[in-house]
Structure formats: structure tokens, C-alpha cells
Design a protein around this motif. Structure first.
Motif, PDB file in Angstrom:
ATOM      1  N   LYS A 231       1.041  -1.227   0.286  1.00 25.98           N
ATOM      2  CA  LYS A 231      -0.014  -0.150  -0.076  1.00 25.98           C
ATOM      3  C   LYS A 231       1.025   1.138   0.272  1.00 25.98           C
ATOM      4  CE  LYS A 231      -4.610   0.198   1.980  1.00 25.98           C
ATOM      5  NZ  LYS A 231      -4.837  -0.260   3.467  1.00 25.98           N
ATOM      6  N   ARG A 232       2.030   0.872   0.671  1.00 24.55           N
ATOM      7  CA  ARG A 232       2.811   2.145   0.058  1.00 24.55           C
ATOM      8  C   ARG A 232       3.084   2.557  -0.944  1.00 24.55           C
ATOM      9  NH1 ARG A 232       6.584   0.907   5.266  1.00 24.55           N
ATOM     10  NH2 ARG A 232       4.555  -0.282   6.071  1.00 24.55           N
ATOM     11  N   GLY A 233       3.662   1.553  -1.539  1.00 26.83           N
ATOM     12  CA  GLY A 233       4.200   1.770  -2.845  1.00 26.83           C
ATOM     13  C   GLY A 233       5.009   0.342  -3.031  1.00 26.83           C
ATOM     14  N   VAL A 234       5.481  -0.113  -5.038  1.00 27.39           N
ATOM     15  CA  VAL A 234       6.061  -1.183  -5.430  1.00 27.39           C
ATOM     16  C   VAL A 234       7.558  -0.843  -4.864  1.00 27.39           C
ATOM     17  CG1 VAL A 234       6.616  -1.902  -7.330  1.00 27.39           C
ATOM     18  CG2 VAL A 234       4.592  -1.443  -7.345  1.00 27.39           C
ATOM     19  N   THR A 235       8.407  -1.704  -4.169  1.00 26.13           N
ATOM     20  CA  THR A 235       9.505  -1.530  -4.309  1.00 26.13           C
ATOM     21  C   THR A 235      10.280  -3.274  -4.544  1.00 26.13           C
ATOM     22  OG1 THR A 235       9.710  -2.704  -1.759  1.00 26.13           O
ATOM     23  CG2 THR A 235       9.460  -0.034  -2.404  1.00 26.13           C
ATOM     24  N   PRO A 236      11.650  -3.418  -5.103  1.00 32.59           N
ATOM     25  CA  PRO A 236      11.752  -4.746  -5.698  1.00 32.59           C
ATOM     26  C   PRO A 236      12.146  -5.366  -4.494  1.00 32.59           C
ATOM     27  CG  PRO A 236      13.413  -2.540  -6.064  1.00 32.59           C
ATOM     28  CD  PRO A 236      12.686  -1.888  -4.724  1.00 32.59           C
ATOM     29  N   GLU A 237      12.049  -4.706  -3.621  1.00 39.96           N
ATOM     30  CA  GLU A 237      11.945  -5.597  -1.995  1.00 39.96           C
ATOM     31  C   GLU A 237      11.281  -6.241  -2.264  1.00 39.96           C
ATOM     32  OE1 GLU A 237      12.619  -3.669   1.387  1.00 39.96           O
ATOM     33  OE2 GLU A 237      12.350  -5.309   2.664  1.00 39.96           O
ATOM     34  N   ILE A 238       9.947  -5.691  -2.203  1.00 42.47           N
ATOM     35  CA  ILE A 238       8.260  -6.399  -2.644  1.00 42.47           C
ATOM     36  C   ILE A 238       8.975  -7.929  -3.490  1.00 42.47           C
ATOM     37  CG2 ILE A 238       6.160  -6.727  -2.289  1.00 42.47           C
ATOM     38  CD1 ILE A 238       6.132  -3.620  -1.712  1.00 42.47           C
TER      39      ILE A 238
END
Lengths: 263, 293
Positions: A231-238
Motif C-alpha cells: 500500500k505504500r508503493g512498489v519496491t523490488p524488496e516486495i
């Protein structure tokens, strides 16, 4: 299928069906593959830079995420074991005993958690725990997961029991096997694929659940934690976490298929 | 012999009672568990639907009223969200059926070996984490996502993220396996000699399909539709991740009432309303002759 009518039309229809099927498989797998590929990308953005394990290192160094993973594993393990035991006993009672006190109510009660929407179940459990004055914690998560998993386990085990020949158990009784002996030596081995299948389903549902856990959680589980991150945004960690979760699912499916084949 | 009759009858009754005690004994743990952690909570939110809201957001039972219930029918916001959710759930089910039927048909008509392999590749997304699969679409539909780039290249669409089409894509993607598996089971069981008989009687391929194949696979169609309709109507994760403020569905509304707006009586009555719709759908399903889900 009939091949008698091998007309051009039938062949063309078959080709269209085949094309459609490939398209659906592409639809199923393209999103998953994109996630996996970009989890190994050095860059923070979705343009390919270089192969890297950077995001995996970052994931394992994230203490909050590791705590959520650990909580998830604990919840899944405990709720799977308990709901498998309870659900199997419930399935045996319903399939093997013609009548007992409140059987029909029990049968209906066992179906409801399967058809009730997640949000309704989540709301009612939150209201229940709060009106008891219970502090929300990992225990309330486990209690809630057991509440929806018992039903799924019992449905899978019942399906297996319904296909079993009761003559096998009767034969054991004729040969003077005690009740417990007949159960342990005959019934249990025969329903084992169903029990394991039910346990696997319970495990998967527990590891998947976001909505109910979100309502009754003390600490975050992996899905609620990842949900917060998304919900906070797309990151490569996800992407890295997702790949890890995907791998776990695929291993579970293939494991269960191998198990089925052996039986 | 004459004295034997009542004695055996009594013994039989005894044995039957013992049987029934053993059945109850096996059922009892989960029976009690579900009474306390399912039936009782359900009853409580049923009661809370009539409660009034205190200043802290917790329901007050002393001043019970029908406010939260009448709001379901009079509040414009709730009505429009409910209507939108119903349309979304129905259309999602229709899309899944349209895509899923030919797909399941194709798999079911392959040779056994091919069939098994094709089926495994349907099982994998079925068992894969739902959150992860939804998140994947956030990536594809995002600003520099693959699908967005494709749409720009074809000059057909821009980023669809946070719009209703994105929610539809996410829901169909999420629930398509639930449609395919029961359809496959029904088509695979089909007695093909009946279809052949129709063809022998000079039915065209289309007529044979509509009059024979389709009615014989009705059970799979209904089972798949129920399995897609129920979670689509209560959907929360998909609209939350892929949708925007204008695509709020009833699931988001309930979560909001409980976790943010803290109006528990209203949240309770809305979630009861969703449950009633589900029950109607399910009862209709069992009425249509199905024995299990």
C-alpha cells in the motif's frame, strides 16, 4: 472426443481452442514471471540493469519482515495441526455415524465458514474478541485461523471417506480387530491422503490470509506486513518476498502431487 | 424364541445409543469450537447491527435502534457502493465463465497424459498466494509496467492502475482457477456418446453443444459461478491494491467502518447484508441439485 467428423470446421475450432488455452496460460504466468525476473534486477526501477541478489539481502536484513515471517510460520503450524485433528474427527463423525445429537445443525455449522465472506468473518471475530475483553495477540490470530480451517479440512477428508468402501472396516471388525485397532490399521491409512490434503489446504489458507488476520492481529504476519508495504508503493524488496512466497507455494503443490501419485 | 425378541430389540437399542454417543464424542471438539468461535460471534454482530454508536465508536446496547439497518436502504453512498459491488461480482463471474469454459473444454478433451500436465499448470496459480498474484498486476499496470507500455505502443490505453478495469483484471486473474476446476471436472465426466448421438441425428455442432453439452455440464457452471461470485462480492484486497477512491467496493467499506471510521454498528449491519446475499446465492446453488461445494 469424436474424430469421425474430421471436417475443416472442427479442426479450425480446435485450433481456436488451442490458441485460447495458450493465451490463458500466458495470462496466468506472465505476471508471476515478471515478478520473479525483476526480483533479481540490480536497479530499483523496472528497467533491466544487471543480475543481482541485492533485494534478497535487503529482505533478510529487514528485522520486521523476518519477525512477520516467523509469526506466520508459528500461526500456520499451530492452526494446521489443531484444525486437521478437529476437522478429521468431525468428518469421521459425519460420514461414519448415522445419527447423533444435533448432527444436522453440526453439518450446517461446518459449512458456514466456507461460504461466509472474509470481511464478515473478520468483523465478527474482532467484535467477539473485543467484547470478551481479550487483548488482540498472536493467540487471537491462531484461534481465528482454526475457526475457518476446521471446515476446509473436514470437507476434504469427508470427500475421501465417502469414496471408501465401508466393507474394509467391517472386515476388520469381523476379524476381531478392536475399534481403535481397526481405525489405526485400516481407516487411518486409507484416509491419509485426504487428511494430508486437508492439512495442506489449511496450511496454504493460513499462510494466505490477509483480511481476517488484519482484523484480529496482534503482531503482523507475513501477508499483513507485505500488504502494508504494497500500500505504500512498489519496491523490488516486495518482488523478492513475493518470489520467496511463490516458491513456497509451488514446492507445496508439487510435494502434494508427488504424495498423491505415491498413493 | 418368544422371549428372545424384546431382548434383542433392547440390545440393539443399546448398541445404537452407544454408536450415537461415539459419533457425538468425535464431533464434540469441533462442535464446541465452532459454536464459540463462529456461531456466537455471528450472533453478536447480528445484535450489534441494532446497537447505537457511542462516542468511542464502540456499540452501545442500551439504546438499540434500527438506524444501521435503515441506513442500508436509505443512505445513497452505501446503496451506490452495494450496487457497484453487485455489478462487479456478476461481471467478474461472467468474464471468468466466458474465458474459463473454452479453456476447461480444451483441457478436458486432450489425451489423459496431456490433460494431467495441463491441469498441474492450473493448480499452481490456484494454490499460489493471492496477495502476491494481485501485487503482480500492480507492477504490470503501473506507470512503467509491461502492460502500460504495450498499451502506449498500440496507442490503445494508458496506465489502468487505480481504475475499475484494473479491479476487474485483478479479480478475474485471482478467481479464474476457481471457475476452471469445477468446469473441468464436469466436462471431463461428460458422456461423449450422447453428443455423438446428437450429431448422428444431424444436429449441427453448435446445436449439439447448446442442447447436449451445455445442459450436461450445468453443475460445473453453477459450482464455478458460486465459487467466483462469493469472494468477488466480498473482495477487499484486490480493490484496495488495484483500485482507487472511486472504485470502493462493499468489502472496503466494511473494513473502513471497523478499522478507520470506527462505526461498528454500521459495519456490522453491512457485513450481515453481504452475508445474506451469499446465503441466497448458496441456497439457490444447493436447490439446483448440488450435494457438495
Amino acid at each position: 472426443m469424436t474424430t469421425r467428423d474430421g471436417s475443416a470446421l472442427t479442426r479450425r475450432l480446435d485450433r481456436i481452442l488451442k490458441g485460447h488455452a495458450w493465451f490463458v496460460y500466458l495470462f496466468f504466468y506472465l505476471p508471476i514471471l515478471v515478478l520473479i525476473v525483476f526480483s533479481f534486477n540490480e536497479s530499483r526501477f523496472f528497467t533491466w540493469e544487471a543480475l543481482s541478489l541485492r533485494w534478497y539481502r535487503q529482505m533478510f536484513a529487514n528485522d520486521n519482515l523476518m519477525a512477520a515471517l516467523w509469526a506466520s510460520l508459528q500461526v500456520a503450524a499451530v492452526s494446521t495441526v489443531i484444525s486437521t485433528a478437529l476437522g478429521t474427527a468431525a468428518a469421521l463423525a459425519l460420514e461414519r455415524y448415522k445419527r447423533f445429537l444435533g448432527k444436522r445443525t453440526f453439518d450446517a455449522l461446518l459449512y458456514l465458514p466456507v461460504i461466509i465472506p472474509d470481511v464478515t468473518m473478520a468483523a465478527m471475530l474482532l467484535v467477539f474478541f473485543t467484547s470478551l475483553g481479550r487483548q488482540l495477540s498472536i493467540t487471537t490470530i491462531v484461534l481465528s485461523h482454526i475457526a475457518f480451517n476446521i471446515s476446509f479440512v473436514s470437507i476434504v477428508v469427508r470427500a475421501r471417506l465417502a469414496n471408501l468402501d465401508p466393507a474394509l472396516e467391517e472386515a476388520a471388525a469381523d476379524l476381531y480387530a478392536g475399534r481403535w485397532q481397526a481405525f489405526r490399521k485400516i481407516t487411518l491409512p486409507l484416509i491419509m491422503p485426504g487428511v494430508l490434503g486437508g492439512a495442506l489446504l489449511a496450511l496454504t489458507l493460513s499462510l494466505d490470509d490477509v483480511v481476517i488476520t488484519q482484523f484480529v492481529k496482534g503482531p503482523d504476519t507475513l501477508p499483513t506486513f507485505v500488504f502494508g508495504l504494497i500500500k505504500r508503493g512498489v519496491t523490488p524488496e516486495i518482488n523478492a518476498v513475493s518470489t520467496l512466497m511463490l516458491t513456497a507455494s509451488v514446492v507445496l503443490v508439487l510435494g502434494s502431487l508427488a504424495l498423491q501419485r505415491r498413493n | 424364541m418368544t422371549t428372545d425378541g424384546p431382548v434383542t430389540a433392547e440390545l440393539e437399542a443399546d448398541a445404537e445409543r452407544a454408536e450415537s454417543r461415539r459419533g457425538l464424542f468425535l464431533a464434540l471438539p469441533s462442535y464446541i469450537y465452532l459454536l464459540f468461535l463462529f456461531a456466537l460471534p455471528l450472533l453478536i454482530i447480528g445484535v450489534y447491527s441494532f446497537a447505537s454508536r457511542s462516542r468511542t465508536g464502540m456499540p452501545k446496547l442500551e439504546a438499540w435502534n434500527l438506524d444501521s439497518i435503515t441506513k442500508l436502504f436509505t443512505d445513497d453512498l452505501i446503496r451506490s457502493i452495494f450496487a457497484r459491488s453487485l455489478i462487479v461480482a456478476i461481471l467478474t463471474t461472467a468474464f471468468c465463465l466466458l474465458v474459463g469454459y473454452p479453456f476447461a473444454y480444451y483441457i478436458a478433451t486432450r489425451s489423459e497424459k496431456t490433460r494431467n500436465i495441463l491441469l498441474v499448470f492450473v493448480m499452481i496459480p490456484f494454490w499460489t498466494n493471492f496477495l502476491v498474484r494481485t501485487y503482480a498486476w500492480r507492477v504490470l499496470l503501473g506507470e512503467d509496467g509491461l502492460i502500460t507500455e504495450l498499451g502506449r505502443f498500440l496507442n490503445l490505453w494508458d496506465s489502468m492502475l487505480f481504475t475499475l478495469p484494473a479491479v476487474y483484471i485483478g479479480l478475474v486473474y485471482g478467481y479464474l482457477p476457481f471457475m476452471v476446476l469445477p468446469l473441468y471436472a464436469a466436462i471431463e465426466r461428460l458422456d461423449w456418446s450422447l453428443v455423438e448421438a446428437a450429431r448422428d441425428l444431424y444436429a449441427s455442432g453448435w446445436v449439439a453443444f447448446r442442447r447436449v453439452t451445455l445442459p450436461l455440464t450445468k453443475q460445473g457452471i453453477i459450482a464455478g459461478s458460486i465459487l467466483v461470485f462469493i469472494p468477488s462480492l466480498g473482495a477487499y484486497v484486490t480493490p484496495d491494491i488495484l483500485g482507487g477512491a472511486k472504485t470502493t467496493l462493499i468489502g472496503n467499506y466494511v473494513v473502513n467502518q471497523f478499522l478507520t471510521a470506527r462505526n461498528w454498528p454500521l459495519g456490522s449491519s453491512v457485513s450481515m447484508a453481504i452475508m445474506v446475499v451469499m446465503l441466497i446465492a448458496t441456497i439457490w446453488y444447493f436447490r439446483s441439485g448440488a450435494k457438495t461445494l
